[in-house]
Design a protein around this motif. Structure first.
Motif, PDB file in Angstrom:
ATOM      1  N   ILE A   7      -2.231  -2.255 -12.221  1.00  0.00           N
ATOM      2  CA  ILE A   7      -1.954  -2.411 -10.649  1.00  0.00           C
ATOM      3  C   ILE A   7      -1.767  -1.299  -9.951  1.00  0.00           C
ATOM      4  CG2 ILE A   7      -0.494  -3.799  -8.935  1.00  0.00           C
ATOM      5  CD1 ILE A   7      -0.500  -6.044 -10.901  1.00  0.00           C
ATOM      6  N   LEU A   8      -0.820  -0.433 -10.673  1.00  0.00           N
ATOM      7  CA  LEU A   8      -0.464   0.879 -10.021  1.00  0.00           C
ATOM      8  C   LEU A   8      -1.787   1.802  -9.797  1.00  0.00           C
ATOM      9  CD1 LEU A   8       1.639   2.437  -8.758  1.00  0.00           C
ATOM     10  CD2 LEU A   8       2.645   3.180 -10.843  1.00  0.00           C
ATOM     11  N   ILE A   9      -2.395   1.831 -10.763  1.00  0.00           N
ATOM     12  CA  ILE A   9      -3.464   2.798 -11.037  1.00  0.00           C
ATOM     13  C   ILE A   9      -4.458   2.294  -9.857  1.00  0.00           C
ATOM     14  CG2 ILE A   9      -5.497   3.227 -12.331  1.00  0.00           C
ATOM     15  CD1 ILE A   9      -3.700   3.122 -14.856  1.00  0.00           C
ATOM     16  N   ASN A  10      -4.762   0.977  -9.756  1.00  0.00           N
ATOM     17  CA  ASN A  10      -5.766   0.429  -8.766  1.00  0.00           C
ATOM     18  C   ASN A  10      -5.224   0.858  -7.306  1.00  0.00           C
ATOM     19  OD1 ASN A  10      -8.063  -1.093  -7.972  1.00  0.00           O
ATOM     20  ND2 ASN A  10      -6.606  -2.439  -7.413  1.00  0.00           N
ATOM     21  N   SER A  11      -3.815   0.640  -7.095  1.00  0.00           N
ATOM     22  CA  SER A  11      -3.291   1.218  -5.757  1.00  0.00           C
ATOM     23  C   SER A  11      -3.371   2.455  -5.250  1.00  0.00           C
ATOM     24  CB  SER A  11      -1.768   0.800  -5.743  1.00  0.00           C
ATOM     25  OG  SER A  11      -1.234   0.728  -4.430  1.00  0.00           O
ATOM     26  N   PHE A  12      -3.383   3.444  -6.278  1.00  0.00           N
ATOM     27  CA  PHE A  12      -3.732   4.868  -6.128  1.00  0.00           C
ATOM     28  C   PHE A  12      -5.165   4.981  -5.888  1.00  0.00           C
ATOM     29  CE2 PHE A  12       0.657   6.147  -8.425  1.00  0.00           C
ATOM     30  CZ  PHE A  12       0.994   6.675  -7.291  1.00  0.00           C
ATOM     31  N   CYS A  13      -5.990   4.341  -6.652  1.00  0.00           N
ATOM     32  CA  CYS A  13      -7.392   4.404  -6.495  1.00  0.00           C
ATOM     33  C   CYS A  13      -7.812   4.279  -5.263  1.00  0.00           C
ATOM     34  CB  CYS A  13      -8.074   3.909  -7.297  1.00  0.00           C
ATOM     35  SG  CYS A  13      -8.076   4.682  -9.349  1.00  0.00           S
ATOM     36  N   LYS A  14      -7.249   3.105  -4.560  1.00  0.00           N
ATOM     37  CA  LYS A  14      -7.819   2.492  -3.432  1.00  0.00           C
ATOM     38  C   LYS A  14      -7.624   3.338  -2.279  1.00  0.00           C
ATOM     39  CE  LYS A  14      -7.504  -2.457  -4.239  1.00  0.00           C
ATOM     40  NZ  LYS A  14      -6.819  -3.719  -3.764  1.00  0.00           N
ATOM     41  N   ILE A  15      -6.625   4.201  -2.257  1.00  0.00           N
ATOM     42  CA  ILE A  15      -6.421   5.414  -1.304  1.00  0.00           C
ATOM     43  C   ILE A  15      -6.791   6.725  -1.612  1.00  0.00           C
ATOM     44  CG2 ILE A  15      -4.397   3.904  -0.199  1.00  0.00           C
ATOM     45  CD1 ILE A  15      -2.512   5.894  -1.739  1.00  0.00           C
ATOM     46  N   GLY A  16      -7.708   6.857  -2.651  1.00  0.00           N
ATOM     47  CA  GLY A  16      -8.194   7.943  -3.149  1.00  0.00           C
ATOM     48  C   GLY A  16      -7.153   9.004  -3.736  1.00  0.00           C
ATOM     49  N   GLN A  17      -6.097   8.709  -4.053  1.00  0.00           N
ATOM     50  CA  GLN A  17      -5.209   9.610  -4.796  1.00  0.00           C
ATOM     51  C   GLN A  17      -5.227   9.468  -6.433  1.00  0.00           C
ATOM     52  OE1 GLN A  17      -0.990   9.031  -3.635  1.00  0.00           O
ATOM     53  NE2 GLN A  17      -1.502   9.083  -1.509  1.00  0.00           N
ATOM     54  N   LEU A  18      -6.460   9.964  -6.715  1.00  0.00           N
ATOM     55  CA  LEU A  18      -7.246   9.786  -7.980  1.00  0.00           C
ATOM     56  C   LEU A  18      -6.248  10.649  -9.070  1.00  0.00           C
ATOM     57  CD1 LEU A  18      -9.336   8.257  -9.168  1.00  0.00           C
ATOM     58  CD2 LEU A  18     -10.796  10.383  -9.216  1.00  0.00           C
TER      59      LEU A  18
ATOM     60  N   LYS B  75       0.980  -1.282  -0.212  1.00  0.00           N
ATOM     61  CA  LYS B  75       0.000   0.112   0.106  1.00  0.00           C
ATOM     62  C   LYS B  75       0.951   1.194   0.009  1.00  0.00           C
ATOM     63  CE  LYS B  75      -3.878  -2.369   2.362  1.00  0.00           C
ATOM     64  NZ  LYS B  75      -4.761  -2.203   3.346  1.00  0.00           N
ATOM     65  N   ASP B  76       2.129   1.265  -0.806  1.00  0.00           N
ATOM     66  CA  ASP B  76       2.924   2.235  -0.888  1.00  0.00           C
ATOM     67  C   ASP B  76       2.926   2.725  -2.330  1.00  0.00           C
ATOM     68  OD1 ASP B  76       4.560   4.076  -0.771  1.00  0.00           O
ATOM     69  OD2 ASP B  76       6.263   2.952   0.244  1.00  0.00           O
ATOM     70  N   PRO B  77       1.829   3.022  -3.006  1.00  0.00           N
ATOM     71  CA  PRO B  77       1.902   3.336  -4.546  1.00  0.00           C
ATOM     72  C   PRO B  77       2.871   4.443  -4.954  1.00  0.00           C
ATOM     73  CG  PRO B  77      -0.089   4.329  -3.748  1.00  0.00           C
ATOM     74  CD  PRO B  77       0.734   3.459  -2.583  1.00  0.00           C
ATOM     75  N   SER B  78       3.327   5.486  -4.115  1.00  0.00           N
ATOM     76  CA  SER B  78       4.120   6.267  -4.435  1.00  0.00           C
ATOM     77  C   SER B  78       5.530   5.675  -4.586  1.00  0.00           C
ATOM     78  CB  SER B  78       4.232   7.460  -3.308  1.00  0.00           C
ATOM     79  OG  SER B  78       3.062   8.133  -3.295  1.00  0.00           O
ATOM     80  N   GLU B  79       5.904   4.680  -3.724  1.00  0.00           N
ATOM     81  CA  GLU B  79       7.208   4.120  -4.066  1.00  0.00           C
ATOM     82  C   GLU B  79       7.259   3.438  -5.181  1.00  0.00           C
ATOM     83  OE1 GLU B  79      11.207   3.597  -3.328  1.00  0.00           O
ATOM     84  OE2 GLU B  79       9.929   4.925  -2.422  1.00  0.00           O
TER      85      GLU B  79
END
Length: 535
Positions: free
Chosen positions: A217-228, A191-195
């Motif tokens: 996968i990366l897009i989904n990871s950002f979406c899950k934490i609301g960083q659209l 749960k560290d999409p920035s890294e």
């Protein structure tokens, strides 16, 4: 003992799988994608090819025998010619393009091997793996290394992956496209999409282009934490490198937009999706969930009808979305229609289906409908949890104040909770006692009050007065006095009504001395009863 020859390259991590036939060593074969796992005594695992191992020491002409730096002179391992092409499981670009999210390509490779690793204490895992890898310097390829990394990611051993990856240069290995892809997945799992995005940038700087699965996968990871915004930045990368998004990519964006409340934009995106790719049931489910979350369940139902007209088959998650939406809008009876449609479509309701519908019905006072759903739920082998059972009993108790026949049903549910060991809440006890008192089931009310106290709850004044009144009306003044003692023992001061009820009944039974004692006890506690003992 004759040395055992092993077809195909042996994994450098083989010593972690003890084999009864090889002493402290074991076999890990990775020359074929058709592997089977044979269990030996003690649940020790040995990996073998689908075909049986040869019983003689003759080898196919395309193989050569090499000494193993791990197995020494006791055992041998075989490398096919053109070792670098066949060793490990190198992922070609065309193979990566079809990569699924379940990572099945790596699960069959070393997932069982990881069970042995997991058996080790956490502090020892890295040391063991590093020690084995150190022995393989000069033999280990990047493909072997990637296999280990991917298997660890699959097994949620992300910390191990990061530590191994940080020492990649120690093995004189250069990361390739698949290495970077694995690390993107690893950071997303943490749960560290920035890294993960930073690794993606490094990957592209090295001249490797990520595939659609990795970017999704990366897009989904950002979406899950609301960083659209970050998710759409990755989406723009896809366009820049000519990587065509698939329906899974769009579904992730839809879910992300609905998650942050951008429903209208999500609906516009869905309409655009229809022009380029064919939406699937997950596309519709994501949009339906967005509508339901903002109180637009009827529009979600329209989308469901549209999906079915297109020939798509709704799944249990699709229907559960509607149950939740109608419940939140205060229209739980609509959920009954959804349940009927669900059965017509041969979609079996699960625990979430029933519990969501039942919770909504009870929340909005539709107790009888809720009772029917509860019975159907149990009939299908699904058991309600503590919270639902408490809600059902309380709902039945409230309903029984108008429909006295329901008291018995409520009490049966209450007894069922006790027998099954459910945690009964304070308010459930209180309402059950009140309902029993109103139905003149005085003995049951008295027993329930005692059980309530034994469970560690301090009864409220309403419950106390209800029981005392019911007992006094039934002429059971001694039991009523016992309730008063319970209050003393729990440091709770009875109300004036409690004393008045007892004194009145004692006067009626001409037990003047007892009435005087109760009156005096009240005065000591600062309560002045309206009723006084007869002289």
């Amino acid at each position: 003992m004759m040395p055992m020859s092993l077809p195909s390259p042996c994994s450098p991590l083989s010593e972690f799988l003890p084999s009864p036939s090889l002493g402290i060593h074991a076999v890990f074969l990775n020359n074929t994608r058709n592997l089977s796992c044979q269990k030996f005594a003690g649940l020790k695992l040995v990996f073998i090819p689908a075909a049986s191992l040869p019983t003689t020491k003759s080898y196919p002409p395309e193989t050569t025998v090499l000494q193993s730096p791990i197995l020494g002179n006791k055992e041998q391992r075989l490398y096919p010619k053109e070792v670098e092409k066949l060793k490990g499981l190198p992922m070609k670009e065309e193979e990566q393009e079809g990569l699924d999210f379940d990572e099945k390509d790596s699960k069959f490779q070393v997932l069982d091997f990881l069970n042995a690793i997991k058996a080790l204490p956490c502090k020892e895992r890295v040391d063991h793996i590093v020690r084995v890898l150190d022995k393989e310097i000069g033999v280990l390829s990047i493909s072997d290394f990637n296999d280990v990394l991917m298997a660890l990611v699959t097994a949620n051993e992300s910390d191990l992956v990061l530590k191994l990856y940080s020492g990649l240069t120690c093995y004189s290995l250069e990361p390739n496209s698949w290495t970077f892809t694995i690390m993107v997945r690893c950071h997303c799992k943490k749960k560290d999409p920035s890294e993960a995005k930073r690794v993606l940038d490094q990957m592209m700087q090295k001249g490797f282009n990520p595939n659609v699965a990795t970017l999704t996968i990366l897009i989904n990871s950002f979406c899950k934490i609301g960083q659209l915004q970050n998710a759409f930045q990755v989406f723009e990368v896809m366009d820049r490198i000519g990587c065509k998004p698939n329906i899974q990519t769009y579904n992730c964006l839809l879910k992300g937009m609905c998650y942050v409340g951008r429903i209208e934009e999500a609906f516009e995106l869905m309409e655009d999706i229809k022009k380029t790719v064919e939406p699937d049931i997950y596309t519709y489910t994501a949009m339906m969930d967005g509508f339901c979350k903002v109180g637009r369940s009827d529009e979600a139902m329209e989308l469901l009808n549209e999906a079915m007209k297109m020939g798509l088959t709704p799944n249990v998650v699709t229907f559960n979305t509607l149950f939740d939406g109608y419940a939140k809008e205060g229209r739980p009876l609509k959920g009954l229609g959804v349940l009927k449609l669900m059965k017509q479509k041969k979609c079996m309701p699960d625990y979430i289906s029933y519990s969501t519908l039942l919770h909504g019905l009870l929340l909005w006072g539709k107790v009888l409908a809720g009772l029917r759903i509860f019975k159907e739920m149990e009939g299908n082998g699904l058991e309600a949890d503590d919270k639902l059972m408490n809600s059902l009993v309380r709902g039945l108790c409230r309903k029984s104040m108008k429909e006295i026949d329901l008291v018995e049903v409520a009490y049966q549910m209450f007894e069922k909770m006790k027998k099954r060991g459910f945690v009964i809440e304070h308010s459930t006890y209180a309402l059950t006692i009140q309902a029993l008192c109103m139905a003149k089931k005085v003995d049951d009310a008295f027993i329930s009050l005692l059980q309530m106290v034994r469970s560690g709850y301090i009864p409220g004044l309403i419950a106390i007065n209800n029981v005392i009144r019911a007992l006094c009306l039934g002429g059971k003044v001694d039991e009523a006095f016992h309730v008063l003692v319970l209050m003393y023992e729990n440091s709770k001061i009875p109300s004036r009504m409690s004393y008045d009820l007892l004194i009145h009944e004692l006067n009626r039974q001409e037990r003047t001395l007892s009435a005087c004692n109760i009156y005096g006890a009240a005065l000591v506690r600062g309560v002045v009863p309206h009723k006084k003992p007869r002289r």
